[in-house]
Write a protein that holds these residues in place. Sequence first.
Motif, PDB file in Angstrom:
ATOM      1  N   LEU A  46       0.944  -1.120   0.020  1.00  0.00           N
ATOM      2  CA  LEU A  46      -0.565  -0.016  -0.325  1.00  0.00           C
ATOM      3  C   LEU A  46       0.930   1.113  -0.229  1.00  0.00           C
ATOM      4  N   PRO A  47       2.072   1.367   0.769  1.00  0.00           N
ATOM      5  CA  PRO A  47       2.539   2.518   0.563  1.00  0.00           C
ATOM      6  C   PRO A  47       3.134   2.555  -0.782  1.00  0.00           C
ATOM      7  N   ALA A  48       3.880   2.092  -1.466  1.00  0.00           N
ATOM      8  CA  ALA A  48       4.229   1.511  -3.025  1.00  0.00           C
ATOM      9  C   ALA A  48       3.081   2.148  -3.353  1.00  0.00           C
ATOM     10  N   LEU A  49       1.772   1.617  -3.366  1.00  0.00           N
ATOM     11  CA  LEU A  49       0.795   2.037  -4.553  1.00  0.00           C
ATOM     12  C   LEU A  49       0.354   3.512  -4.287  1.00  0.00           C
ATOM     13  N   ASN A  50       0.862   4.183  -2.755  1.00  0.00           N
ATOM     14  CA  ASN A  50      -0.022   5.429  -2.615  1.00  0.00           C
ATOM     15  C   ASN A  50       0.900   6.299  -3.256  1.00  0.00           C
ATOM     16  N   ALA A  51       2.547   6.211  -3.200  1.00  0.00           N
ATOM     17  CA  ALA A  51       3.848   6.951  -3.769  1.00  0.00           C
ATOM     18  C   ALA A  51       3.231   6.997  -5.781  1.00  0.00           C
ATOM     19  N   PHE A  52       2.716   5.400  -6.554  1.00  0.00           N
ATOM     20  CA  PHE A  52       2.611   5.536  -7.277  1.00  0.00           C
ATOM     21  C   PHE A  52       1.081   6.730  -7.526  1.00  0.00           C
ATOM     22  N   LEU A  53       0.529   6.091  -6.844  1.00  0.00           N
ATOM     23  CA  LEU A  53      -1.102   7.268  -7.609  1.00  0.00           C
ATOM     24  C   LEU A  53      -0.727   8.511  -6.949  1.00  0.00           C
ATOM     25  N   ASN A  54       0.466   8.662  -5.968  1.00  0.00           N
ATOM     26  CA  ASN A  54       0.503  10.251  -5.517  1.00  0.00           C
ATOM     27  C   ASN A  54       1.274  10.730  -7.591  1.00  0.00           C
ATOM     28  N   GLY A  55       2.225  10.122  -7.553  1.00  0.00           N
ATOM     29  CA  GLY A  55       3.222  10.275  -8.674  1.00  0.00           C
ATOM     30  C   GLY A  55       2.558  10.614 -10.212  1.00  0.00           C
ATOM     31  N   LEU A  56       1.335   9.255 -10.663  1.00  0.00           N
ATOM     32  CA  LEU A  56       0.686   9.422 -11.462  1.00  0.00           C
ATOM     33  C   LEU A  56       0.022  11.056 -11.576  1.00  0.00           C
ATOM     34  N   SER A  57      -0.830  11.489  -9.752  1.00  0.00           N
ATOM     35  CA  SER A  57      -1.685  12.445  -9.913  1.00  0.00           C
ATOM     36  C   SER A  57      -0.621  13.914 -11.251  1.00  0.00           C
ATOM     37  N   ALA A  58       0.691  13.642 -10.309  1.00  0.00           N
ATOM     38  CA  ALA A  58       1.576  14.730 -10.553  1.00  0.00           C
ATOM     39  C   ALA A  58       1.712  14.547 -12.120  1.00  0.00           C
ATOM     40  N   TYR A  94      -4.824   5.366   0.672  1.00  0.00           N
ATOM     41  CA  TYR A  94      -3.729   6.016   2.278  1.00  0.00           C
ATOM     42  C   TYR A  94      -4.803   5.638   3.820  1.00  0.00           C
ATOM     43  N   ILE A  95      -5.733   5.659   3.406  1.00  0.00           N
ATOM     44  CA  ILE A  95      -6.683   5.567   4.726  1.00  0.00           C
ATOM     45  C   ILE A  95      -6.659   4.098   4.582  1.00  0.00           C
ATOM     46  N   VAL A  96      -7.302   3.054   3.868  1.00  0.00           N
ATOM     47  CA  VAL A  96      -6.928   1.961   4.275  1.00  0.00           C
ATOM     48  C   VAL A  96      -5.526   1.315   4.576  1.00  0.00           C
ATOM     49  N   ASN A  97      -4.669   1.905   4.721  1.00  0.00           N
ATOM     50  CA  ASN A  97      -2.692   1.388   4.798  1.00  0.00           C
ATOM     51  C   ASN A  97      -2.779   2.042   6.132  1.00  0.00           C
ATOM     52  N   HIS A  98      -3.557   3.100   6.784  1.00  0.00           N
ATOM     53  CA  HIS A  98      -3.564   3.643   8.289  1.00  0.00           C
ATOM     54  C   HIS A  98      -4.617   2.988   8.850  1.00  0.00           C
ATOM     55  N   ALA A  99      -5.024   3.091   8.070  1.00  0.00           N
ATOM     56  CA  ALA A  99      -6.594   1.443   9.099  1.00  0.00           C
ATOM     57  C   ALA A  99      -6.019   0.376   9.405  1.00  0.00           C
ATOM     58  N   LEU A 100      -4.717  -0.367   8.488  1.00  0.00           N
ATOM     59  CA  LEU A 100      -4.410  -1.607   8.737  1.00  0.00           C
ATOM     60  C   LEU A 100      -3.312  -1.232   9.630  1.00  0.00           C
ATOM     61  N   HIS A 101      -2.505  -0.386   9.575  1.00  0.00           N
ATOM     62  CA  HIS A 101      -1.111  -0.530   9.627  1.00  0.00           C
ATOM     63  C   HIS A 101      -0.509   0.795  10.503  1.00  0.00           C
ATOM     64  N   GLY A 102      -1.716   1.429  11.341  1.00  0.00           N
ATOM     65  CA  GLY A 102      -1.490   2.509  11.936  1.00  0.00           C
ATOM     66  C   GLY A 102      -0.496   3.877  11.010  1.00  0.00           C
ATOM     67  N   ILE A 169       8.072  12.055  -2.535  1.00  0.00           N
ATOM     68  CA  ILE A 169       9.246  11.976  -1.976  1.00  0.00           C
ATOM     69  C   ILE A 169       8.914  11.371   0.070  1.00  0.00           C
ATOM     70  N   VAL A 170       8.310  11.490   0.910  1.00  0.00           N
ATOM     71  CA  VAL A 170       7.446  11.204   1.610  1.00  0.00           C
ATOM     72  C   VAL A 170       8.148   9.804   2.253  1.00  0.00           C
ATOM     73  N   PHE A 171       7.181   8.797   1.148  1.00  0.00           N
ATOM     74  CA  PHE A 171       7.798   7.501   0.166  1.00  0.00           C
ATOM     75  C   PHE A 171       8.800   7.220   0.372  1.00  0.00           C
ATOM     76  N   VAL A 172      10.181   7.920  -0.978  1.00  0.00           N
ATOM     77  CA  VAL A 172      11.088   7.698  -1.347  1.00  0.00           C
ATOM     78  C   VAL A 172      11.714   7.588   0.626  1.00  0.00           C
ATOM     79  N   PHE A 173      11.709   8.489   1.073  1.00  0.00           N
ATOM     80  CA  PHE A 173      12.188   8.642   2.210  1.00  0.00           C
ATOM     81  C   PHE A 173      11.833   7.375   3.278  1.00  0.00           C
ATOM     82  N   LEU A 174      11.079   7.278   4.049  1.00  0.00           N
ATOM     83  CA  LEU A 174      10.007   6.120   4.522  1.00  0.00           C
ATOM     84  C   LEU A 174      11.392   4.981   3.389  1.00  0.00           C
ATOM     85  N   LYS A 175      10.729   4.740   2.137  1.00  0.00           N
ATOM     86  CA  LYS A 175      11.921   3.288   1.745  1.00  0.00           C
ATOM     87  C   LYS A 175      12.913   2.788   2.542  1.00  0.00           C
ATOM     88  N   ILE A 176      14.058   3.695   2.577  1.00  0.00           N
ATOM     89  CA  ILE A 176      15.211   4.025   2.589  1.00  0.00           C
ATOM     90  C   ILE A 176      15.299   4.093   3.774  1.00  0.00           C
TER      91      ILE A 176
END
Length: 179
Positions: A46-58, A94-102, A169-176
Amino acid sequence: MEQGRTDPRAILSAIIAVSATAILFLLWLLYVHQASAQFEGRWVFLPALNAFLNGLSAIALCIGLYFIKHNNWRAPRTSMLLAFGFSSLFLISYIVNHALHGDTHFPGHGTVRAVYLSVLASHIFLSVVALPLVLTTVFFSLSGRFAMHRRVARVTFPIWLYVSITGVIVFVFLKIYAY
């Protein structure tokens, strides 16, 4: 008021109410809700999907701007509606990810932590601002109020683009540092 036309004040009031409700829900989700341990290790994409969707939006936003700058007045609508769709799917994911994982805590220290927190703070603040702006901009476009649409879009576009890019960018920081 003409028959069949929507009252813009009612719609704008509804946009503010929906935005406030969504923001309060997200605050509850992030700071009060406790994620269940049963989902640990599941749905980790889900975090990677979130970043992907943000990238597609941009990307869709930039393509729409390109069409506008080149006086192609039909194509931007498709691009901007795609950006809206990608952002909407992001919000659901994003909502699903945070509901499941915090929430994910950033473990970095020093300068990298300061940079991360600065980007994250600006991203969060502007995402709160972006939500009602995006909904208002879409409303003005779809209802044919193009003068108001252009006026609001000049403010909405850079904020929406910034939020979409900093989400990646936030996702990349967290991924690293965290994932």
